[in-house]
Scaffold this active site. Sequence first.
Site, short mmCIF file in Angstrom:
data_model
loop_
_atom_site.label_atom_id
_atom_site.label_comp_id
_atom_site.label_asym_id
_atom_site.label_seq_id
_atom_site.Cartn_x
_atom_site.Cartn_y
_atom_site.Cartn_z
N TRP A 130 0.86 -1.27 0.04
CA TRP A 130 0.11 0.03 -0.01
C TRP A 130 0.73 1.35 0.26
O TRP A 130 0.55 2.18 -0.87
CB TRP A 130 -0.95 -0.31 0.78
CG TRP A 130 -2.16 -1.04 0.70
CD1 TRP A 130 -2.58 -2.27 1.86
CD2 TRP A 130 -2.66 -1.35 0.63
NE1 TRP A 130 -3.47 -2.96 1.10
CE2 TRP A 130 -3.66 -2.67 0.05
CE3 TRP A 130 -3.17 -1.11 -1.02
CZ2 TRP A 130 -4.46 -3.32 -0.51
CZ3 TRP A 130 -4.74 -0.72 -2.07
CH2 TRP A 130 -5.17 -1.95 -1.83
N ASP B 135 -1.25 6.80 5.95
CA ASP B 135 -2.67 6.07 5.98
C ASP B 135 -2.80 4.87 6.53
O ASP B 135 -1.96 4.26 7.66
CB ASP B 135 -2.16 5.00 4.42
CG ASP B 135 -3.36 4.13 4.10
OD1 ASP B 135 -4.29 3.40 4.59
OD2 ASP B 135 -2.82 3.66 2.91
N LYS C 257 -12.44 -1.87 6.37
CA LYS C 257 -11.34 -2.37 6.78
C LYS C 257 -11.94 -2.63 8.64
O LYS C 257 -12.38 -3.60 8.69
CB LYS C 257 -9.48 -1.93 7.36
CG LYS C 257 -9.58 -2.20 6.48
CD LYS C 257 -8.76 -3.45 5.67
CE LYS C 257 -8.83 -3.24 3.48
NZ LYS C 257 -8.18 -2.33 3.08
C1 LIG Z 1 -7.12 -1.93 1.75
C2 LIG Z 1 -6.09 -0.95 1.99
C3 LIG Z 1 -6.09 0.23 1.08
C4 LIG Z 1 -6.91 0.15 -0.10
O1 LIG Z 1 -8.20 0.74 0.20
P1 LIG Z 1 -9.33 1.04 -1.32
O2 LIG Z 1 -10.75 1.43 -0.08
O3 LIG Z 1 -9.90 -0.07 -1.17
O4 LIG Z 1 -8.75 2.18 -1.91
C5 LIG Z 1 -5.24 1.27 1.31
N1 LIG Z 1 -4.09 1.19 2.31
C6 LIG Z 1 -3.93 0.28 3.26
C7 LIG Z 1 -3.50 0.24 4.60
C8 LIG Z 1 -5.38 -0.36 2.84
O5 LIG Z 1 -5.30 -2.05 4.32
#
Ligand SMILES: *Cc1c(COP(=O)(O)O)cnc(C)c1O
Length: 361
Positions: A101, A171, A195
């Site tokens: 990511w 993030d 998540k």
């Molecule tokens: C799942 C995830 C993403 C992607 O998220 P989307 O909402 O599908 O764009 C980005 N960063 C992390 C850390 C993730 O676990």
Amino acid sequence: MGRVYNFSAGPAVLPEEVLRTAAAEIMDYHGCGQSVMEMSHRSKVFQGIIDEAEHDIRELMGIPDNYEVLFLQGGAYQQFAAVPMNLMKNGKAAYIITGQWAKKAWKEAKIYGDAVAVASSEDKTFTYIPDCSDLDIPEDADYVYICENNTIYGTKYHKLPNTKGHVLVADVSSCFLSEPVNVNDYGVIYGGVQKNVGPAGMVISIIRKDLIPEEPPVANTPTMLRWKTQADAHSLFNTPNCWDIYMCGLVFKWLKENGGLSAVKERNEKKAKLLYDYLDQSKLFHGTVVPADRSVMNVPFVTGNADMDAKFVAESSAYGLVNIKGHRSVGGMRASIYNAMPYEGVEALVNFMDKFEKENS
Ligand SMILES: *Cc1c(COP(=O)(O)O)cnc(C)c1O
């Protein structure tokens, strides 16, 4: 069939109480004769829902008034672009690469400017968090970027990097609301909600107000990706994901009713300890990351034998412990044990692993 224990990395398990409330309110939200999915986003009722959601997340995280809270679409992925578009005044940023990511965010940022990788743990397949106490961060970098919890590899920053005075962007998709945070340590905190917070379809961005530019430094930034557009309209520039805002709001209430973020942190650590303690003494299964950097949310483990892994995934799934297969890039297993996973779910998993180990050794 009853409900299973769902170890999916995302979309992921939601609190049962929240699902029950949503079910009870689906035909008629608070006496207005319609569901949240059917009402105007310009209605008074919906304004109440979004205001309350914002109020509750502010209270939970202790978000100061000089930060915006935005409920946006496009997922975490879209913020990979929005971050450089809104922040790259000098056209430069420092990225710490701790997994897929972070790497994707870094690649996206390179489209818009000079994104420099200042550290990486790719040399050991992202099984650790690099030492970030004295990084070579360019003076004129507009921000330092991290992925705080690495969903795929199961590592977490237990200490934030020394950004040497630069703005920190994180993030937090897979550790959102899993523990108390000091929002002031960050310039931007954002995460996809699917998540640890709500259903798929939304990202929440918490942005220090002075970082929101009047005019984005990157030319041709689309209207929707300008944080100013979204902040000025209080996340209601166009039709938002009304249902998701409502569902996240219910999750915020659930967290508040259950003692807030310190209490959830304690429950999460207790769950993770149960699983890691088992892994540390097991002769069949073992964890894949450096113990000091372990995530409390995503726990990858392997037997070292792909056939045995597949057997475990099949048998555990038949037993009602589902979505435990590791990410396709890593293999093995991964148990995501987010806020909504009850202690009993982890207990059931550990008991099953123990039984499986005895049968297969
Ligand atoms: C799942 C995830 C993403 C992607 O998220 P989307 O909402 O599908 O764009 C980005 N960063 C992390 C850390 C993730 O676990």
